[in-house]
Scaffold this active site. Structure first.
Site, PDB file in Angstrom:
ATOM      1  N   ASP A 263       0.758  -1.341   0.020  1.00  7.62           N
ATOM      2  CA  ASP A 263      -0.023  -0.191  -0.064  1.00  7.62           C
ATOM      3  C   ASP A 263       0.847   1.329  -0.021  1.00  7.62           C
ATOM      4  O   ASP A 263       1.903   1.339   0.461  1.00  7.62           O
ATOM      5  CB  ASP A 263      -0.765  -0.178   1.226  1.00  7.62           C
ATOM      6  CG  ASP A 263      -1.920   0.908   1.044  1.00  7.62           C
ATOM      7  OD1 ASP A 263      -2.442   1.455   0.094  1.00  7.62           O
ATOM      8  OD2 ASP A 263      -2.655   1.209   2.324  1.00  7.62           O
ATOM      9  N   GLY A 264       0.367   2.454  -0.671  1.00  5.48           N
ATOM     10  CA  GLY A 264       1.056   3.543  -0.485  1.00  5.48           C
ATOM     11  C   GLY A 264       1.808   3.996  -1.755  1.00  5.48           C
ATOM     12  O   GLY A 264       2.330   5.017  -1.756  1.00  5.48           O
TER      13      GLY A 264
ATOM     14  N   ARG B 186       0.224   7.438  -2.551  1.00  2.82           N
ATOM     15  CA  ARG B 186       0.819   8.680  -1.617  1.00  2.82           C
ATOM     16  C   ARG B 186       2.162   8.920  -2.084  1.00  2.82           C
ATOM     17  O   ARG B 186       2.734   9.871  -1.669  1.00  2.82           O
ATOM     18  CB  ARG B 186       0.507   8.350  -0.095  1.00  2.82           C
ATOM     19  CG  ARG B 186      -0.879   8.523   0.322  1.00  2.82           C
ATOM     20  CD  ARG B 186      -1.373   7.979   1.587  1.00  2.82           C
ATOM     21  NE  ARG B 186      -1.655   6.431   1.278  1.00  2.82           N
ATOM     22  CZ  ARG B 186      -1.514   5.640   2.146  1.00  2.82           C
ATOM     23  NH1 ARG B 186      -1.338   6.002   3.622  1.00  2.82           N
ATOM     24  NH2 ARG B 186      -1.974   4.290   1.636  1.00  2.82           N
TER      25      ARG B 186
ATOM     26  N   HIS C 293       2.793   3.384  -8.958  1.00  5.57           N
ATOM     27  CA  HIS C 293       2.524   1.929  -9.348  1.00  5.57           C
ATOM     28  C   HIS C 293       3.846   1.245  -9.930  1.00  5.57           C
ATOM     29  O   HIS C 293       4.087   0.183  -9.592  1.00  5.57           O
ATOM     30  CB  HIS C 293       1.400   1.618 -10.171  1.00  5.57           C
ATOM     31  CG  HIS C 293       0.170   2.222  -9.435  1.00  5.57           C
ATOM     32  ND1 HIS C 293      -0.140   1.712  -8.008  1.00  5.57           N
ATOM     33  CD2 HIS C 293      -0.881   2.902  -9.784  1.00  5.57           C
ATOM     34  CE1 HIS C 293      -1.523   2.112  -7.805  1.00  5.57           C
ATOM     35  NE2 HIS C 293      -1.844   2.870  -8.741  1.00  5.57           N
TER      36      HIS C 293
ATOM     37  N   TRP D  21     -11.535  -2.133  -8.692  1.00  2.76           N
ATOM     38  CA  TRP D  21     -12.286  -1.866  -9.990  1.00  2.76           C
ATOM     39  C   TRP D  21     -13.131  -0.528 -10.136  1.00  2.76           C
ATOM     40  O   TRP D  21     -13.548   0.219 -10.717  1.00  2.76           O
ATOM     41  CB  TRP D  21     -13.193  -2.924 -10.353  1.00  2.76           C
ATOM     42  CG  TRP D  21     -12.638  -4.237 -10.821  1.00  2.76           C
ATOM     43  CD1 TRP D  21     -12.674  -5.450  -9.951  1.00  2.76           C
ATOM     44  CD2 TRP D  21     -11.894  -4.368 -12.003  1.00  2.76           C
ATOM     45  NE1 TRP D  21     -12.023  -6.587 -10.701  1.00  2.76           N
ATOM     46  CE2 TRP D  21     -11.586  -6.012 -11.696  1.00  2.76           C
ATOM     47  CE3 TRP D  21     -11.551  -3.843 -13.016  1.00  2.76           C
ATOM     48  CZ2 TRP D  21     -10.729  -6.719 -12.748  1.00  2.76           C
ATOM     49  CZ3 TRP D  21     -10.686  -4.458 -14.114  1.00  2.76           C
ATOM     50  CH2 TRP D  21     -10.465  -5.948 -14.034  1.00  2.76           C
TER      51      TRP D  21
ATOM     52  N   LEU E   5      10.986 -20.648  -4.189  1.00  2.00           N
ATOM     53  CA  LEU E   5       9.939 -19.646  -3.554  1.00  2.00           C
ATOM     54  C   LEU E   5       8.648 -19.721  -4.413  1.00  2.00           C
ATOM     55  O   LEU E   5       8.676 -19.677  -5.501  1.00  2.00           O
ATOM     56  CB  LEU E   5      10.230 -18.185  -3.661  1.00  2.00           C
ATOM     57  CG  LEU E   5       9.296 -17.279  -3.215  1.00  2.00           C
ATOM     58  CD1 LEU E   5       9.137 -17.235  -1.709  1.00  2.00           C
ATOM     59  CD2 LEU E   5       9.796 -15.803  -3.820  1.00  2.00           C
TER      60      LEU E   5
ATOM     61  N   ARG F 207       1.682  -4.973   6.105  1.00  2.00           N
ATOM     62  CA  ARG F 207       1.246  -3.930   5.448  1.00  2.00           C
ATOM     63  C   ARG F 207       1.835  -2.495   5.382  1.00  2.00           C
ATOM     64  O   ARG F 207       2.255  -2.165   6.636  1.00  2.00           O
ATOM     65  CB  ARG F 207      -0.463  -3.643   5.710  1.00  2.00           C
ATOM     66  CG  ARG F 207      -1.112  -2.431   4.908  1.00  2.00           C
ATOM     67  CD  ARG F 207      -2.551  -2.085   5.148  1.00  2.00           C
ATOM     68  NE  ARG F 207      -3.081  -1.554   4.378  1.00  2.00           N
ATOM     69  CZ  ARG F 207      -4.325  -1.542   3.909  1.00  2.00           C
ATOM     70  NH1 ARG F 207      -5.312  -2.379   4.497  1.00  2.00           N
ATOM     71  NH2 ARG F 207      -4.952  -0.516   2.816  1.00  2.00           N
TER      72      ARG F 207
ATOM     73  N   GLU G 129       0.717 -13.416  12.390  1.00  2.00           N
ATOM     74  CA  GLU G 129       1.289 -12.059  12.959  1.00  2.00           C
ATOM     75  C   GLU G 129       1.003 -10.706  11.987  1.00  2.00           C
ATOM     76  O   GLU G 129       1.412 -11.037  10.762  1.00  2.00           O
ATOM     77  CB  GLU G 129       2.553 -12.153  13.385  1.00  2.00           C
ATOM     78  CG  GLU G 129       2.851 -13.211  14.489  1.00  2.00           C
ATOM     79  CD  GLU G 129       2.045 -12.898  15.835  1.00  2.00           C
ATOM     80  OE1 GLU G 129       2.073 -11.560  16.267  1.00  2.00           O
ATOM     81  OE2 GLU G 129       1.628 -13.833  16.514  1.00  2.00           O
TER      82      GLU G 129
HETATM   83  C1  FPP Z   1      -1.644   0.350  -3.272  1.00  2.00           C
HETATM   84  O1  FPP Z   1      -1.544   1.500  -3.413  1.00  2.00           O
HETATM   85  C2  FPP Z   1      -1.217  -0.663  -4.515  1.00  2.00           C
HETATM   86  C3  FPP Z   1      -1.984  -1.238  -5.396  1.00  2.00           C
HETATM   87  C4  FPP Z   1      -3.648  -1.120  -5.641  1.00  2.00           C
HETATM   88  C5  FPP Z   1      -1.646  -2.059  -6.413  1.00  2.00           C
HETATM   89  C6  FPP Z   1      -0.300  -2.747  -6.037  1.00  2.00           C
HETATM   90  C7  FPP Z   1       0.379  -2.816  -7.234  1.00  2.00           C
HETATM   91  C8  FPP Z   1       1.538  -2.795  -7.584  1.00  2.00           C
HETATM   92  C9  FPP Z   1       2.729  -2.796  -6.308  1.00  2.00           C
HETATM   93  C10 FPP Z   1       2.324  -2.770  -8.950  1.00  2.00           C
HETATM   94  C11 FPP Z   1       1.376  -3.748  -9.688  1.00  2.00           C
HETATM   95  C12 FPP Z   1       2.144  -4.947  -9.812  1.00  2.00           C
HETATM   96  C13 FPP Z   1       1.491  -6.179 -10.263  1.00  2.00           C
HETATM   97  C14 FPP Z   1       2.357  -7.667 -10.339  1.00  2.00           C
HETATM   98  C15 FPP Z   1       0.207  -6.082 -11.141  1.00  2.00           C
HETATM   99  P1  FPP Z   1      -2.371   2.714  -3.642  1.00  2.00           P
HETATM  100  O2  FPP Z   1      -2.675   3.102  -4.991  1.00  2.00           O
HETATM  101  O3  FPP Z   1      -3.749   2.218  -2.717  1.00  2.00           O
HETATM  102  O4  FPP Z   1      -1.793   3.834  -2.832  1.00  2.00           O
HETATM  103  P2  FPP Z   1      -2.412   4.986  -2.022  1.00  2.00           P
HETATM  104  O5  FPP Z   1      -3.226   4.212  -0.685  1.00  2.00           O
HETATM  105  O6  FPP Z   1      -1.251   5.761  -1.401  1.00  2.00           O
HETATM  106  O7  FPP Z   1      -3.407   5.688  -2.919  1.00  2.00           O
END
Ligand code: FPP
Length: 251
Positions: free
Chosen positions: A25-26, A29, A42, A74, A136, A193, A212
């Site tokens: 996540d993040g 941001r 991303h 989505w 892995l 997370r 955990e």
């Molecule tokens: C959360 O950040 C991340 C996601 C919704 C997607 C995670 C995707 C990747 C790391 C890249 C894609 C990789 C593959 C293999 C498809 P956010 O957009 O929710 O960030 P925010 O909470 O700061 O807005």
């Protein structure tokens, strides 16, 4: 019952958690803080993913599950969804050969029914090509929601009962997990997370009963081997009891 230990506690203990799952996540941001478009976050997130897969394998983690696209994602604006789908395509096309060369086995969990055919083909190809690998296991949660997975499992179990393969009185906690999307994969020992949010957001709700949970402030694009090692070190300090009284440390 006080000295009863959950069966999971009988597993051998490992220097590192056998199964690590990550809510990446993040990204948004991270980008916003730098005045960059979310898509750049991303893209950098994919680089963090490459680093983390490599580090997890080197550290001896056996299973790494990543939340790459949730069933709820989505609802994001169409351009961002296209960006994420594009990154998945690139990831499979560019990284699959290297993952395969490194003996990584790829598994996919999530709802496949409503995916575009080309995405479905890529996911299938990633699984098929790496099927015999023994290093892995990288579990990609794609179009994944845990409540949806539990309902899918309930439907599969109901069908097995209707077909006479499972007896009604075998509907028990111990028998349910084999109807989940990846029944052969053990529950995560550690869920990380990033970005400071402290919730599971519909990720592995069944499997996380005794995981955990570690929440780190780092935005996902900045996550690296040192951050993974720090989380594993914190995990080792945790005392895992699985509802019993016998202390089982994470390490
Ligand atoms: C959360 O950040 C991340 C996601 C919704 C997607 C995670 C995707 C990747 C790391 C890249 C894609 C990789 C593959 C293999 C498809 P956010 O957009 O929710 O960030 P925010 O909470 O700061 O807005």
């Amino acid at each position: 019952m006080a000295d009863t230990v959950h069966p999971a506690a009988a597993q051998p203990s490992f220097q590192v958690p056998q199964h690590v799952a990550i809510i990446m996540d993040g990204n948004g941001r991270w980008a916003q803080a730098r005045g960059l478009p979310r898509g750049e976050g991303h893209r950098r997130g994919v680089e963090a993913l490459r680093r983390t897969v490599r580090a997890a394998g080197e550290l001896g983690v056996r299973f790494l599950t990543i939340f790459s696209f949730s069933a709820e994602n989505w609802s994001r604006p169409a351009p961002e969804i296209n960006d994420l789908m594009g990154l998945l395509r690139l990831f499979v096309r560019n990284d699959l050969a290297e993952l395969h060369a490194n003996n990584v086995r790829v598994r996919i969990i999530g709802e496949r029914g409503d995916l575009k055919p080309d995405i479905l083909r890529l996911l299938d190809e990633a699984e098929k090509r790496t099927k015999a690998n023994t290093g892995l296991t990288l579990v990609v949660a794609f179009n994944y929601g845990a409540r949806q997975e539990i309902v899918r499992a309930a439907l599969r179990m109901a069908k097995a009962i209707a077909d006479g393969e499972v007896q009604f009185d075998a509907v028990k906690v111990e028998n349910f997990a084999r109807f989940l999307d990846a029944p052969d994969i053990p529950d995560p020992d550690l869920i990380i997370r990033t970005s400071g949010e402290q919730r599971l957001s519909n990720f592995l709700l069944w499997q996380s009963a005794y995981s955990e949970l570690i929440f780190v402030p780092t935005y996902w694009p900045d996550f690296d081997r040192a951050a993974l090692e720090a989380a594993i070190n914190e995990y080792r300090r945790r005392e895992r009891r699985f509802g019993g009284v016998v202390a089982k440390t994470g390490s």
